[in-house]
Scaffold this motif. Structure first.
Motif, PDB file in Angstrom:
ATOM      1  N   GLN A   6       0.832  -1.204   0.000  1.00 41.97           N
ATOM      2  CA  GLN A   6       0.000   0.000   0.000  1.00 41.97           C
ATOM      3  C   GLN A   6       0.867   1.255   0.000  1.00 41.97           C
ATOM      4  N   LEU A   9       2.354   1.916  -3.396  1.00 42.92           N
ATOM      5  CA  LEU A   9       1.409   2.373  -4.410  1.00 42.92           C
ATOM      6  C   LEU A   9       0.775   3.723  -4.088  1.00 42.92           C
ATOM      7  N   ALA A  10       1.005   4.228  -2.878  1.00 39.90           N
ATOM      8  CA  ALA A  10       0.324   5.445  -2.423  1.00 39.90           C
ATOM      9  C   ALA A  10       0.545   6.622  -3.351  1.00 39.90           C
ATOM     10  N   SER A  12       1.468   6.487  -6.539  1.00 46.16           N
ATOM     11  CA  SER A  12       1.444   6.076  -7.940  1.00 46.16           C
ATOM     12  C   SER A  12       0.309   6.746  -8.699  1.00 46.16           C
ATOM     13  N   GLN A  16      -7.914   5.916  -8.113  1.00 49.81           N
ATOM     14  CA  GLN A  16      -8.265   6.083  -6.709  1.00 49.81           C
ATOM     15  C   GLN A  16      -9.780   6.086  -6.558  1.00 49.81           C
ATOM     16  N   LEU A  37      -2.433  -4.673  -9.681  1.00 47.92           N
ATOM     17  CA  LEU A  37      -2.032  -3.678  -8.686  1.00 47.92           C
ATOM     18  C   LEU A  37      -3.093  -2.597  -8.535  1.00 47.92           C
ATOM     19  N   LYS A  41      -4.898  -1.724  -4.961  1.00 50.25           N
ATOM     20  CA  LYS A  41      -4.907  -0.400  -4.336  1.00 50.25           C
ATOM     21  C   LYS A  41      -6.320   0.025  -3.938  1.00 50.25           C
ATOM     22  N   CYS A  44      -7.767  -1.965  -0.928  1.00 52.05           N
ATOM     23  CA  CYS A  44      -7.197  -1.579   0.364  1.00 52.05           C
ATOM     24  C   CYS A  44      -7.716  -0.237   0.879  1.00 52.05           C
ATOM     25  N   SER A  45      -8.401   0.516   0.006  1.00 52.06           N
ATOM     26  CA  SER A  45      -8.883   1.833   0.439  1.00 52.06           C
ATOM     27  C   SER A  45     -10.405   1.948   0.425  1.00 52.06           C
TER      28      SER A  45
END
Length: 280
Positions: A6, A9-10, A12, A16, A37, A41, A44-45
């Motif tokens: 995470q 990739l934050a 990247s 989002q 990927l 991402k 995870c958010s």
């Protein structure tokens, strides 16, 4: 490991999640190995997720602990969420201002009704974004060592839903067969007899090779080889409760030969990893 990924990739340029919007995300075919990927991402958010029956438990385990979860998968023969109920659930969650993740097995745009959901939401003023996933045709073929195209054998691929693959389609099949196209049927195992009959009526060779791939890209993956003339009887022997993909075409023979060669190479090594014979 997930936390480290995470952080990586934050910053990247990957997509989002946005409050009040819905991301239609493909979780890939099978287990965690086919997750992109971009999907990782967003998973995870997510603040809330609406997922289907094909999303692997390993992938769901990546969701934040506080994420709201709604299991609204379609399961053949069992009680399932209607598409209308799914559409309205996504809308109500978006209107709450949440970061909504619509998580689907495979790819949301390949027999995943992602387009229907996106149109419904857009007509009600909610923005969506698509995030591609590894669809079953690609994932299962790779896991079975079958090239979907192969020089001199097949130069195109046609993806077909097995639920609508029968009926007055003989002219369509004839055109595809003349092109040497590989045919990939989703959700077609229960229609194997009708599909075979339709293909034979269109002029397909009875000995055209095919394979059923059950539980593709998972540890329990099963391959059942057949021909058009035997596929109906072979389908009846498959006991896997999971989804079964069907690949028809000469590329199946290419994949079968490759798999046999790979097995031979494996047999040339002993338990210590030493090769018994070195080719040419």
């Amino acid at each position: 490991m997930a936390t480290e990924m995470q952080a990586l990739l934050a910053g990247s340029s990957l997509p989002q999640l946005s409050a009040g919007n819905v991301a239609l995300v493909g979780a890939g075919c099978g287990s965690l190995g086919n997750l992109t990927l971009a999907a990782f991402k967003l998973i995870c958010s997510a603040e809330v997720v609406v997922f289907d029956a094909l999303v692997d438990s390993e992938i769901l385990a990546l969701l934040p602990e506080e994420c709201e979860r709604y299991d609204m998968g379609k399961r053949g023969g069992d009680v399932s969420a209607s598409q209308d109920a799914i559409n309205h659930k996504l809308l109500s969650l978006a209107l709450r201002g949440l970061k909504v993740l619509r998580l689907k097995g495979g790819d949301p745009g390949v027999f995943g009704r992602g387009g229907e959901e996106a149109l419904f939401l857009a007509r009600h003023g909610v923005k969506t974004q698509f995030v591609a996933g590894v669809t079953a045709a690609l994932g299962c073929a790779a896991a079975a060592a079958i090239p979907l195209t192969h020089r001199g054998v097949s130069r195109s691929v046609t993806l077909v839903t097995g639920h609508q693959a029968t009926g007055d389609t003989t002219h369509h099949w004839r055109s595809l067969l003349d092109l040497g196209s590989t045919l990939v049927f989703y959700m077609g195992k229960d229609q194997a007899q009708k599909i075979a009959a339709s293909l034979l009526l269109s002029g397909a060779a009875a000995d055209l090779p095919m394979v059923f791939i059950s539980a593709g890209c998972r540890n329990e993956q099963q391959l059942h080889y057949a021909t058009i003339s035997t596929m109906a009887s072979v389908a009846k022997t498959i006991t896997s409760a999971g989804p079964t993909l069907m690949i028809l075409g000469e590329v199946v023979s290419v994949g079968s030969e490759l798999q046999q060669l790979l097995n031979t190479i494996d047999s040339e090594f002993d338990n210590g990893g030493v090769r018994h014979a070195i080719a040419g």
